[in-house]
Design a protein around this motif. Structure first.
Motif: not given
Lengths: 186, 227
Positions: B199-226
Protein backbone atom coordinates in the motif's frame (compact mmCIF):
# COMPACT_ATOMS: atom_id res chain seq x y z
CA UNK A 1 -47.35 6.73 39.11
CA UNK A 2 -46.15 10.29 38.71
CA UNK A 3 -49.13 11.47 40.74
CA UNK A 4 -48.10 9.29 43.63
CA UNK A 5 -44.70 10.97 43.66
CA UNK A 6 -46.19 14.40 43.21
CA UNK A 7 -48.40 14.00 46.28
CA UNK A 8 -45.24 13.95 48.39
CA UNK A 9 -44.77 17.65 47.93
CA UNK A 10 -48.24 18.63 48.98
CA UNK A 11 -48.26 16.65 52.18
CA UNK A 12 -48.03 18.59 55.40
CA UNK A 13 -44.65 18.58 57.08
CA UNK A 14 -44.09 16.29 60.08
CA UNK A 15 -46.44 16.08 63.02
CA UNK A 16 -46.10 19.66 64.17
CA UNK A 17 -43.96 18.74 67.16
CA UNK A 18 -40.85 19.77 65.21
CA UNK A 19 -39.32 16.29 65.20
CA UNK A 20 -37.89 15.17 61.88
CA UNK A 21 -40.12 12.59 60.26
CA UNK A 22 -38.47 11.26 57.11
CA UNK A 23 -40.39 10.66 53.93
CA UNK A 24 -39.45 7.37 52.37
CA UNK A 25 -40.66 6.23 48.96
CA UNK A 26 -40.63 2.53 48.12
CA UNK A 27 -41.06 1.41 44.52
CA UNK A 28 -42.37 -2.12 44.96
CA UNK A 29 -42.64 -4.81 42.33
CA UNK A 30 -46.23 -6.01 42.22
CA UNK A 31 -45.22 -9.70 42.11
CA UNK A 32 -42.97 -9.78 45.15
CA UNK A 33 -42.35 -6.75 47.34
CA UNK A 34 -45.90 -5.41 46.99
CA UNK A 35 -47.32 -8.83 47.78
CA UNK A 36 -44.89 -8.99 50.71
CA UNK A 37 -46.26 -5.64 51.91
CA UNK A 38 -49.75 -7.14 51.70
CA UNK A 39 -48.56 -10.12 53.68
CA UNK A 40 -46.92 -7.85 56.25
CA UNK A 41 -50.32 -6.22 56.67
CA UNK A 42 -52.10 -9.56 56.94
CA UNK A 43 -49.53 -10.66 59.52
CA UNK A 44 -50.26 -7.47 61.51
CA UNK A 45 -46.58 -6.55 61.37
CA UNK A 46 -45.74 -3.02 62.30
CA UNK A 47 -43.59 -0.89 60.04
CA UNK A 48 -43.01 2.86 59.98
CA UNK A 49 -45.79 4.93 58.41
CA UNK A 50 -43.07 7.06 56.79
CA UNK A 51 -42.86 4.60 53.90
CA UNK A 52 -45.01 5.44 50.88
CA UNK A 53 -45.35 2.42 48.65
CA UNK A 54 -45.56 2.92 44.89
CA UNK A 55 -46.68 -0.19 43.08
CA UNK A 56 -44.89 -0.95 39.81
CA UNK A 57 -45.48 -3.84 37.45
CA UNK A 58 -41.84 -4.84 37.60
CA UNK A 59 -38.86 -3.29 39.35
CA UNK A 60 -37.24 -3.23 35.92
CA UNK A 61 -39.77 -0.60 34.88
CA UNK A 62 -38.36 1.87 37.40
CA UNK A 63 -36.44 4.59 35.59
CA UNK A 64 -33.57 6.63 37.01
CA UNK A 65 -35.69 9.75 36.30
CA UNK A 66 -38.40 8.54 38.69
CA UNK A 67 -35.86 8.05 41.46
CA UNK A 68 -34.36 11.51 41.01
CA UNK A 69 -37.85 12.95 40.72
CA UNK A 70 -38.81 11.46 44.09
CA UNK A 71 -35.84 13.22 45.70
CA UNK A 72 -36.72 16.44 43.91
CA UNK A 73 -40.21 16.24 45.36
CA UNK A 74 -38.81 16.04 48.86
CA UNK A 75 -38.21 12.37 49.65
CA UNK A 76 -35.48 11.75 52.24
CA UNK A 77 -34.86 8.17 51.17
CA UNK A 78 -36.01 6.04 48.27
CA UNK A 79 -35.77 2.33 47.70
CA UNK A 80 -36.68 -0.05 44.97
CA UNK A 81 -37.79 -3.51 46.02
CA UNK A 82 -37.73 -6.33 43.53
CA UNK A 83 -37.76 -10.11 43.43
CA UNK A 84 -34.88 -12.33 44.43
CA UNK A 85 -32.36 -12.88 41.65
CA UNK A 86 -33.66 -15.48 39.26
CA UNK A 87 -37.24 -15.04 40.46
CA UNK A 88 -38.28 -12.07 38.30
CA UNK A 89 -41.68 -12.56 36.69
CA UNK A 90 -40.22 -10.95 33.57
CA UNK A 91 -36.97 -12.92 33.82
CA UNK A 92 -34.46 -10.09 34.13
CA UNK A 93 -36.34 -7.04 35.38
CA UNK A 94 -34.69 -7.02 38.79
CA UNK A 95 -31.22 -7.19 37.25
CA UNK A 96 -32.16 -4.16 35.17
CA UNK A 97 -33.38 -2.41 38.32
CA UNK A 98 -30.09 -3.15 40.09
CA UNK A 99 -28.27 -1.36 37.30
CA UNK A 100 -30.71 1.55 37.26
CA UNK A 101 -30.38 2.05 41.01
CA UNK A 102 -26.57 1.86 40.87
CA UNK A 103 -26.59 4.48 38.11
CA UNK A 104 -29.03 6.74 39.95
CA UNK A 105 -26.78 6.52 43.02
CA UNK A 106 -23.91 7.87 40.97
CA UNK A 107 -26.09 10.71 39.72
CA UNK A 108 -27.16 11.52 43.28
CA UNK A 109 -23.53 11.63 44.38
CA UNK A 110 -22.80 13.94 41.46
CA UNK A 111 -25.56 16.27 42.57
CA UNK A 112 -24.26 16.24 46.14
CA UNK A 113 -26.79 14.01 47.88
CA UNK A 114 -25.70 10.97 49.89
CA UNK A 115 -26.04 7.92 47.61
CA UNK A 116 -27.05 5.88 50.68
CA UNK A 117 -30.41 7.60 50.51
CA UNK A 118 -31.19 5.27 47.62
CA UNK A 119 -31.16 1.49 47.83
CA UNK A 120 -32.27 -1.67 46.10
CA UNK A 121 -33.66 -4.61 48.10
CA UNK A 122 -34.69 -8.09 47.14
CA UNK A 123 -37.94 -8.92 48.93
CA UNK A 124 -39.65 -12.18 47.93
CA UNK A 125 -43.45 -12.36 48.03
CA UNK A 126 -43.43 -14.68 51.03
CA UNK A 127 -41.22 -12.39 53.12
CA UNK A 128 -43.65 -10.15 55.00
CA UNK A 129 -41.26 -9.81 57.92
CA UNK A 130 -38.42 -8.88 55.58
CA UNK A 131 -40.59 -6.15 54.05
CA UNK A 132 -41.23 -4.65 57.47
CA UNK A 133 -37.57 -4.98 58.38
CA UNK A 134 -36.43 -3.20 55.19
CA UNK A 135 -38.98 -0.44 55.74
CA UNK A 136 -37.62 0.11 59.27
CA UNK A 137 -34.05 -0.07 58.03
CA UNK A 138 -34.57 2.57 55.36
CA UNK A 139 -36.52 4.87 57.69
CA UNK A 140 -33.77 4.59 60.30
CA UNK A 141 -31.20 5.33 57.67
CA UNK A 142 -33.10 8.44 56.57
CA UNK A 143 -33.31 9.52 60.23
CA UNK A 144 -29.59 9.04 60.66
CA UNK A 145 -28.76 10.98 57.47
CA UNK A 146 -31.12 13.77 58.42
CA UNK A 147 -33.49 15.71 56.18
CA UNK A 148 -32.64 15.84 52.49
CA UNK A 149 -31.02 19.15 51.53
CA UNK A 150 -33.75 19.55 48.91
CA UNK A 151 -36.54 19.36 51.46
CA UNK A 152 -38.45 22.51 52.23
CA UNK A 153 -36.54 24.37 49.52
CA UNK A 154 -38.34 26.28 46.82
CA UNK A 155 -38.88 23.91 43.89
CA UNK A 156 -37.14 24.93 40.67
CA UNK A 157 -39.47 25.95 37.89
CA UNK A 158 -39.46 23.53 35.01
CA UNK A 159 -41.52 22.37 32.11
CA UNK A 160 -41.28 20.27 29.01
CA UNK A 161 -41.78 22.15 25.77
CA UNK A 162 -44.43 20.69 23.53
CA UNK A 163 -43.50 21.51 19.99
CA UNK A 164 -46.29 21.99 17.44
CA UNK A 165 -46.78 19.10 15.03
CA UNK A 166 -44.85 19.31 11.77
CA UNK A 167 -47.07 21.29 9.35
CA UNK A 168 -45.54 19.44 6.41
CA UNK A 169 -45.07 15.84 7.45
CA UNK A 170 -43.25 13.72 4.88
CA UNK A 171 -46.30 11.44 4.59
CA UNK A 172 -49.85 11.81 5.87
CA UNK A 173 -50.35 9.85 9.08
CA UNK A 174 -51.15 6.23 8.40
CA UNK A 175 -54.72 5.25 9.13
CA UNK A 176 -55.46 1.64 9.61
CA UNK A 177 -57.84 0.20 7.05
CA UNK A 178 -57.94 3.31 4.86
CA UNK A 179 -56.10 4.29 1.75
CA UNK A 180 -53.65 6.96 2.72
CA UNK A 181 -52.53 8.09 -0.68
CA UNK A 182 -54.39 8.58 -3.91
CA UNK A 183 -51.75 6.61 -5.74
CA UNK A 184 -52.88 3.56 -3.83
CA UNK A 185 -56.29 3.68 -5.48
CA UNK A 186 -56.41 1.05 -8.15
CA UNK B 1 -23.21 6.22 14.77
CA UNK B 2 -21.67 9.18 16.56
CA UNK B 3 -20.81 8.29 20.14
CA UNK B 4 -20.66 10.92 22.85
CA UNK B 5 -20.57 11.12 26.63
CA UNK B 6 -21.95 13.70 28.99
CA UNK B 7 -19.63 16.24 30.55
CA UNK B 8 -19.28 16.14 34.34
CA UNK B 9 -22.07 18.05 36.09
CA UNK B 10 -19.60 20.48 37.69
CA UNK B 11 -18.30 21.48 34.28
CA UNK B 12 -21.84 22.04 32.99
CA UNK B 13 -22.70 24.09 36.09
CA UNK B 14 -19.59 26.20 35.57
CA UNK B 15 -20.60 26.88 31.97
CA UNK B 16 -24.13 27.84 33.01
CA UNK B 17 -22.69 30.24 35.61
CA UNK B 18 -25.48 32.59 36.63
CA UNK B 19 -27.87 31.87 33.75
CA UNK B 20 -31.41 31.92 35.10
CA UNK B 21 -33.49 30.57 32.26
CA UNK B 22 -32.05 27.42 30.77
CA UNK B 23 -33.45 25.23 28.02
CA UNK B 24 -31.93 21.76 27.78
CA UNK B 25 -32.21 20.71 24.15
CA UNK B 26 -31.88 17.00 23.47
CA UNK B 27 -31.25 15.23 20.19
CA UNK B 28 -33.14 12.07 19.32
CA UNK B 29 -30.65 10.53 16.92
CA UNK B 30 -27.12 9.17 17.56
CA UNK B 31 -26.68 10.55 21.07
CA UNK B 32 -30.05 9.09 22.08
CA UNK B 33 -28.84 5.65 21.00
CA UNK B 34 -25.56 5.99 22.88
CA UNK B 35 -27.49 7.09 25.99
CA UNK B 36 -25.84 10.49 26.21
CA UNK B 37 -28.30 13.11 25.00
CA UNK B 38 -31.70 11.67 24.12
CA UNK B 39 -35.02 12.41 25.79
CA UNK B 40 -34.22 10.28 28.84
CA UNK B 41 -30.81 11.79 29.35
CA UNK B 42 -32.26 15.28 28.98
CA UNK B 43 -34.68 14.44 31.79
CA UNK B 44 -31.87 13.18 33.98
CA UNK B 45 -29.64 16.19 33.29
CA UNK B 46 -32.51 18.62 33.87
CA UNK B 47 -33.36 16.81 37.09
CA UNK B 48 -29.76 16.99 38.31
CA UNK B 49 -29.55 20.68 37.47
CA UNK B 50 -32.86 21.34 39.23
CA UNK B 51 -31.67 19.54 42.34
CA UNK B 52 -28.43 21.50 42.39
CA UNK B 53 -30.29 24.79 42.01
CA UNK B 54 -32.86 23.75 44.59
CA UNK B 55 -30.22 22.78 47.14
CA UNK B 56 -28.25 25.99 46.70
CA UNK B 57 -31.37 28.14 46.58
CA UNK B 58 -30.35 29.54 43.20
CA UNK B 59 -33.07 31.17 41.14
CA UNK B 60 -33.25 29.14 37.98
CA UNK B 61 -35.78 27.77 35.52
CA UNK B 62 -34.86 24.62 33.68
CA UNK B 63 -37.01 23.58 30.76
CA UNK B 64 -36.46 20.70 28.43
CA UNK B 65 -37.21 19.65 24.89
CA UNK B 66 -35.89 16.92 22.61
CA UNK B 67 -35.71 17.43 18.87
CA UNK B 68 -35.72 14.64 16.33
CA UNK B 69 -32.30 15.78 15.12
CA UNK B 70 -30.19 18.81 15.80
CA UNK B 71 -27.97 18.50 12.73
CA UNK B 72 -30.82 19.27 10.30
CA UNK B 73 -32.10 22.81 10.02
CA UNK B 74 -35.73 21.74 9.53
CA UNK B 75 -36.02 20.37 13.02
CA UNK B 76 -34.66 23.52 14.64
CA UNK B 77 -37.37 25.79 13.24
CA UNK B 78 -39.92 24.49 15.72
CA UNK B 79 -37.78 25.94 18.54
CA UNK B 80 -37.75 29.46 17.11
CA UNK B 81 -40.93 30.45 18.96
CA UNK B 82 -39.39 29.60 22.33
CA UNK B 83 -35.71 30.54 22.31
CA UNK B 84 -36.33 34.17 23.24
CA UNK B 85 -37.56 33.04 26.65
CA UNK B 86 -34.16 31.64 27.59
CA UNK B 87 -30.75 32.97 28.57
CA UNK B 88 -28.91 29.90 27.33
CA UNK B 89 -29.63 26.74 25.39
CA UNK B 90 -27.80 23.73 26.78
CA UNK B 91 -27.50 21.27 23.92
CA UNK B 92 -27.03 17.57 24.46
CA UNK B 93 -26.22 16.93 20.81
CA UNK B 94 -22.89 16.06 19.23
CA UNK B 95 -20.58 18.88 18.19
CA UNK B 96 -22.35 19.17 14.84
CA UNK B 97 -25.75 19.67 16.47
CA UNK B 98 -24.43 22.27 18.91
CA UNK B 99 -22.89 24.23 16.05
CA UNK B 100 -26.00 24.17 13.90
CA UNK B 101 -28.05 25.31 16.88
CA UNK B 102 -25.60 28.19 17.39
CA UNK B 103 -25.80 29.04 13.69
CA UNK B 104 -29.58 28.98 13.62
CA UNK B 105 -30.05 31.03 16.79
CA UNK B 106 -27.06 33.32 16.53
CA UNK B 107 -28.24 35.73 19.20
CA UNK B 108 -28.27 33.01 21.85
CA UNK B 109 -25.58 31.51 23.97
CA UNK B 110 -25.42 27.80 23.11
CA UNK B 111 -23.57 25.49 25.49
CA UNK B 112 -22.44 21.91 24.84
CA UNK B 113 -23.40 19.34 27.48
CA UNK B 114 -21.58 16.46 25.79
CA UNK B 115 -18.10 15.53 24.70
CA UNK B 116 -18.36 13.97 21.25
CA UNK B 117 -16.03 10.99 21.12
CA UNK B 118 -16.07 9.01 17.88
CA UNK B 119 -17.90 7.18 15.09
CA UNK B 120 -18.40 3.69 16.38
CA UNK B 121 -20.53 0.64 16.96
CA UNK B 122 -22.11 -0.90 20.03
CA UNK B 123 -20.16 -3.81 21.51
CA UNK B 124 -23.01 -4.61 23.84
CA UNK B 125 -25.47 -2.70 26.03
CA UNK B 126 -23.74 0.51 27.12
CA UNK B 127 -20.38 -0.21 25.49
CA UNK B 128 -19.19 1.36 22.24
CA UNK B 129 -15.95 1.28 20.35
CA UNK B 130 -14.47 3.37 17.59
CA UNK B 131 -14.70 1.91 14.11
CA UNK B 132 -14.28 4.72 11.60
CA UNK B 133 -12.05 7.77 11.37
CA UNK B 134 -13.90 9.26 8.36
CA UNK B 135 -10.64 9.28 6.40
CA UNK B 136 -12.49 9.81 3.14
CA UNK B 137 -10.80 6.92 1.34
CA UNK B 138 -12.16 3.59 2.48
CA UNK B 139 -9.84 0.61 2.13
CA UNK B 140 -11.89 -1.99 3.98
CA UNK B 141 -12.08 -4.10 0.80
CA UNK B 142 -8.34 -4.75 1.13
CA UNK B 143 -8.28 -5.50 4.83
CA UNK B 144 -11.07 -7.98 5.29
CA UNK B 145 -13.47 -5.40 6.73
CA UNK B 146 -11.19 -4.40 9.61
CA UNK B 147 -10.01 -0.80 9.50
CA UNK B 148 -6.28 -0.39 10.21
CA UNK B 149 -6.61 3.40 10.01
CA UNK B 150 -8.97 3.43 12.98
CA UNK B 151 -8.09 0.33 14.95
CA UNK B 152 -4.30 0.50 14.67
CA UNK B 153 -3.03 3.42 16.81
CA UNK B 154 -0.15 3.83 14.34
CA UNK B 155 -2.39 3.86 11.22
CA UNK B 156 -0.17 1.19 9.64
CA UNK B 157 -1.22 0.08 6.16
CA UNK B 158 1.29 -2.70 5.44
CA UNK B 159 1.13 -5.18 8.28
CA UNK B 160 1.68 -4.96 12.02
CA UNK B 161 4.45 -3.18 13.84
CA UNK B 162 6.93 -4.97 16.09
CA UNK B 163 4.75 -4.31 19.09
CA UNK B 164 2.02 -6.80 18.25
CA UNK B 165 1.93 -9.25 21.13
CA UNK B 166 -0.10 -12.46 20.81
CA UNK B 167 -2.85 -10.59 19.03
CA UNK B 168 -2.81 -7.61 21.40
CA UNK B 169 -1.64 -4.06 20.83
CA UNK B 170 1.46 -2.63 22.51
CA UNK B 171 -0.16 0.79 22.84
CA UNK B 172 -3.03 -0.62 24.89
CA UNK B 173 -2.74 -4.32 25.73
CA UNK B 174 -6.52 -4.43 26.19
CA UNK B 175 -7.04 -3.77 22.49
CA UNK B 176 -6.73 -6.35 19.76
CA UNK B 177 -3.97 -5.80 17.23
CA UNK B 178 -5.81 -4.61 14.11
CA UNK B 179 -3.35 -6.38 11.83
CA UNK B 180 -3.76 -9.71 13.61
CA UNK B 181 -7.52 -9.32 13.11
CA UNK B 182 -6.98 -8.49 9.44
CA UNK B 183 -4.69 -11.49 8.91
CA UNK B 184 -7.06 -13.91 10.63
CA UNK B 185 -10.03 -12.61 8.69
CA UNK B 186 -8.30 -12.73 5.30
CA UNK B 187 -7.03 -16.20 6.15
CA UNK B 188 -10.60 -17.29 6.80
CA UNK B 189 -11.72 -15.75 3.52
CA UNK B 190 -8.81 -17.36 1.62
CA UNK B 191 -7.68 -13.94 0.47
CA UNK B 192 -4.23 -13.64 2.04
CA UNK B 193 -3.03 -12.67 -1.46
CA UNK B 194 -4.46 -9.20 -0.78
CA UNK B 195 -1.62 -8.67 1.65
CA UNK B 196 0.99 -9.12 -1.11
CA UNK B 197 0.21 -5.70 -2.57
CA UNK B 198 2.22 -2.87 -1.04
CA UNK B 199 0.00 0.00 0.00
CA UNK B 200 1.41 3.39 -0.94
CA UNK B 201 1.45 6.10 1.73
CA UNK B 202 -2.13 7.09 2.45
CA UNK B 203 -3.45 10.25 0.89
CA UNK B 204 -4.67 12.28 3.81
CA UNK B 205 -5.89 15.17 1.67
CA UNK B 206 -9.55 14.06 1.83
CA UNK B 207 -9.27 14.51 5.61
CA UNK B 208 -8.43 18.20 5.24
CA UNK B 209 -10.71 20.20 7.50
CA UNK B 210 -13.33 21.51 7.11
CA UNK B 211 -14.70 18.94 4.71
CA UNK B 212 -17.67 19.68 2.53
CA UNK B 213 -19.67 17.43 0.27
CA UNK B 214 -22.18 18.07 -2.49
CA UNK B 215 -24.19 15.11 -3.67
CA UNK B 216 -23.81 14.54 -7.44
CA UNK B 217 -27.54 15.01 -7.92
CA UNK B 218 -27.20 18.49 -6.44
CA UNK B 219 -24.08 19.58 -8.26
CA UNK B 220 -24.64 22.66 -10.39
CA UNK B 221 -22.37 25.36 -11.64
CA UNK B 222 -22.95 27.35 -8.50
CA UNK B 223 -22.10 24.32 -6.37
CA UNK B 224 -19.10 22.73 -8.05
CA UNK B 225 -18.13 19.17 -7.20
CA UNK B 226 -16.04 18.92 -4.07
CA UNK B 227 -12.48 17.75 -4.39
Amino acid sequence: MKDSIACLGTETEGTGSGAFEPKVVAFCCTYCAYTAADLAGAMRLEYPPNVRVVQVLCSGKVEAEWLLRAFEEGADAVYVAGCALGDCHFLEGNRQALRTVAYAKRLLAEVGLEPERLEFFHIPASAGTLFAQRAREMTDRARRLGPSPLRSKQAVESRKLVLPPDPHPPLPPAQLGRRIRESEEL
Amino acid sequence: MIVAERKPLDEIEAMLASAERVLVVGCGTCVAVCMAGGEKEVELLASELRMRAQASGQRRRIDQVTLTRQCDREYLDALAAYVEEYDVLLSTACGAGVQLLAERFDGKLILPALNTRFIGTAEGPGVWSQRCLACGQCLLHLTGGVCPVTRCPKNLLNGPCGGTNHGKCEVNPENDCAWTLIYRRLEKLGRLDLLDAIQPPKDYRPMTKPARLVHPAFQTESAPPTK
